[in-house]
Write an enzyme that holds these catalytic residues in place. Sequence first.
Site, short mmCIF file in Angstrom:
data_model
loop_
_atom_site.label_atom_id
_atom_site.label_comp_id
_atom_site.label_asym_id
_atom_site.label_seq_id
_atom_site.Cartn_x
_atom_site.Cartn_y
_atom_site.Cartn_z
N LYS A 5 -13.24 1.05 16.72
CA LYS A 5 -12.03 0.05 16.52
C LYS A 5 -11.33 0.40 17.85
O LYS A 5 -10.55 -0.75 18.24
CB LYS A 5 -11.20 1.06 15.27
CG LYS A 5 -10.18 0.02 14.74
CD LYS A 5 -9.46 0.69 13.60
CE LYS A 5 -10.47 0.22 12.21
NZ LYS A 5 -10.12 0.71 11.03
N ASP A 33 -3.44 -6.56 5.29
CA ASP A 33 -4.34 -7.32 5.75
C ASP A 33 -4.27 -8.78 5.27
O ASP A 33 -4.88 -9.61 5.76
CB ASP A 33 -5.88 -6.56 5.93
CG ASP A 33 -5.89 -5.78 6.89
OD1 ASP A 33 -5.16 -5.57 7.78
OD2 ASP A 33 -6.47 -4.61 6.37
N PHE A 71 -3.99 3.41 14.79
CA PHE A 71 -4.38 4.46 13.87
C PHE A 71 -5.66 3.76 13.14
O PHE A 71 -5.82 2.61 13.12
CB PHE A 71 -3.33 4.75 12.90
CG PHE A 71 -2.38 5.64 13.28
CD1 PHE A 71 -1.47 5.47 14.44
CD2 PHE A 71 -1.92 6.86 12.62
CE1 PHE A 71 -0.55 6.38 14.89
CE2 PHE A 71 -1.34 8.02 13.37
CZ PHE A 71 -0.32 7.52 14.42
N LYS A 104 9.05 -16.84 -11.02
CA LYS A 104 8.30 -15.43 -11.63
C LYS A 104 6.99 -16.04 -12.24
O LYS A 104 6.98 -16.88 -13.22
CB LYS A 104 9.13 -14.79 -12.42
CG LYS A 104 8.47 -13.55 -12.95
CD LYS A 104 9.34 -12.53 -13.58
CE LYS A 104 8.50 -11.56 -14.11
NZ LYS A 104 9.01 -11.12 -15.68
N ASN A 119 0.89 -1.15 -0.22
CA ASN A 119 -0.03 -0.08 -0.06
C ASN A 119 0.81 1.26 0.23
O ASN A 119 2.01 0.98 0.14
CB ASN A 119 -1.08 0.03 1.23
CG ASN A 119 -0.26 0.01 2.49
OD1 ASN A 119 0.56 1.00 2.71
ND2 ASN A 119 -0.43 -1.07 3.44
N LYS A 175 -10.25 -3.25 19.67
CA LYS A 175 -8.93 -3.66 19.75
C LYS A 175 -8.46 -3.24 21.15
O LYS A 175 -7.14 -3.21 21.13
CB LYS A 175 -7.99 -2.84 18.81
CG LYS A 175 -8.42 -3.22 17.16
CD LYS A 175 -7.35 -2.93 16.19
CE LYS A 175 -7.99 -3.44 14.82
NZ LYS A 175 -7.19 -3.31 13.76
N1 CTP Z 1 -2.96 -3.06 12.06
C1 CTP Z 1 -2.26 -3.89 12.65
N2 CTP Z 1 -2.46 -5.29 11.93
C2 CTP Z 1 -3.00 -5.47 10.70
C3 CTP Z 1 -3.85 -4.10 10.04
C4 CTP Z 1 -3.79 -3.43 11.12
O1 CTP Z 1 -1.74 -4.00 13.61
N3 CTP Z 1 -3.02 -6.65 10.03
C5 CTP Z 1 -3.21 -1.83 12.81
C6 CTP Z 1 -2.76 -0.77 12.08
O2 CTP Z 1 -1.08 -0.43 12.50
C7 CTP Z 1 -3.40 0.53 12.65
C8 CTP Z 1 -4.74 -0.14 12.96
O3 CTP Z 1 -4.58 -1.56 12.82
O4 CTP Z 1 -3.01 1.11 14.00
C9 CTP Z 1 -5.82 0.35 12.10
O5 CTP Z 1 -5.40 -0.07 10.88
P1 CTP Z 1 -6.98 -0.33 9.68
O6 CTP Z 1 -6.31 -1.03 8.69
O7 CTP Z 1 -7.60 0.75 9.79
O8 CTP Z 1 -7.68 -1.32 10.87
P2 CTP Z 1 -8.43 -2.47 10.28
O9 CTP Z 1 -8.95 -3.09 11.60
O10 CTP Z 1 -7.51 -3.80 9.53
O11 CTP Z 1 -9.35 -1.83 9.59
P3 CTP Z 1 -10.76 -2.69 8.94
O12 CTP Z 1 -11.48 -2.77 10.36
O13 CTP Z 1 -11.28 -1.18 8.39
O14 CTP Z 1 -10.56 -3.49 8.07
#
Ligand code: CTP
Length: 395
Positions: free
Chosen positions: A332, A273, A318, A283, A204, A336
Amino acid sequence: MKNVILGVSGGIAAYKAADLASRLVKRAIGVDVIMTEAAIRFVGTATFRALTGRPVRVDVFDEEGEITHVELAQRADLFLVAPATANTIAKLAHGLADNLLTTVALAVDCPRLVAPAMNSRMYADPAVQANIATLRDRGYQILGPAAGRLACGEEGPGRMLEAAEIEDLVMNLLEASDGLKGVEVLVTAGPTREHLDPVRFLSNASSGKMGYALAREAARRGASVTLISGPTHLRPPYGVSFQRVTTTEEMFHAVMKRFSASRVVIKAAAPADFRCGETRREKIKKQGKELSLTLVPNPDILLELGRRKRPGQILVGFAAETGGVEEKARKKLRRKQLDMIVANDVSGPENPFGADTNTVTIITSDGRVESLPSMSKDEVARHIIDRVEGLLRSR
Ligand code: CTP
């Protein structure tokens, strides 16, 4: 004692630099003056030596005084060029190191500031503007210039800011505290990469700038900082223990290893994710037809940290959201088990990914909400770390 390197290049505004040096010394700041050859035609080294009580340096090969210019660079808390001529700005923008001032500029690891001073037509020249833009991109703070009557008799932008104004700016930057002395802080930054094959990956647009700024700011306040970063083009901050990772799983393991020893964890990274169900060793060849990828979920590092959190540990996450930011961020934060969440709206015109500025809302678990205006990521980092300090004090 805080130390400032004051670089003086050759312009009539060099006399204002003498005033500035005197003001900083009165504020108990150690001032190391480095002058260019041209500058000493305007103000003599003796003036600065008398004002600062320290040797004034001009020549790379003249290591007068008790420390070398590398040590000088290392001990600097701030590097400021005032006045900065068009010539010195050009050298700084291009990384030239043909005199002591431009050499030291490359060796410092502290905020760098320039206060341009020149004729307004020179200032308006596209080459000068491009060089200033380059410096800004590289994290230099550009002070002014102000508009007004110039030494050459013309009116327009190009006047160096007044010494008192620069003094204020410098003091704001140096007022960093020892508020996190001895606190173990773990920061994650940047994107992660999930390879499809040896040359392709999913990732990303995260640049890592926010996380690096947080690590730098925490270190500046005396914290013992570990920065775990995905691939970025950034230079790790000085004095921070640095670990580079590639995939979300690697970041997961690196973070878990450090978690129990950390008092504060700030998860500014944007870990992927999903990863590919299968990473090909060879490849992938195009075959002129559709290619389907199977993606499997990666661990959510932050969610797992929330589960494992001990009392007293502070967890900051974040949230990049599109619309309904505050509500989604609150959810969130609860899900979390965070102490604080920094939310931003990535649907607006100011996409923070890769940018130097960010507009965030900070929400804490006690329900407090603070919406900040658009500001540099360094400033956002200061606000976030201020709030972290507040949380630590309240525990
Ligand atoms: N984060 C993480 N591990 C992941 C994805 C995200 O620790 N695999 C953490 C990021 O570092 C950030 C927070 O989760 O602090 C939010 O990321 P975000 O992608 O917005 O959260 P998600 O829960 O993945 O979002 P969504 O619920 O929208 O899928």
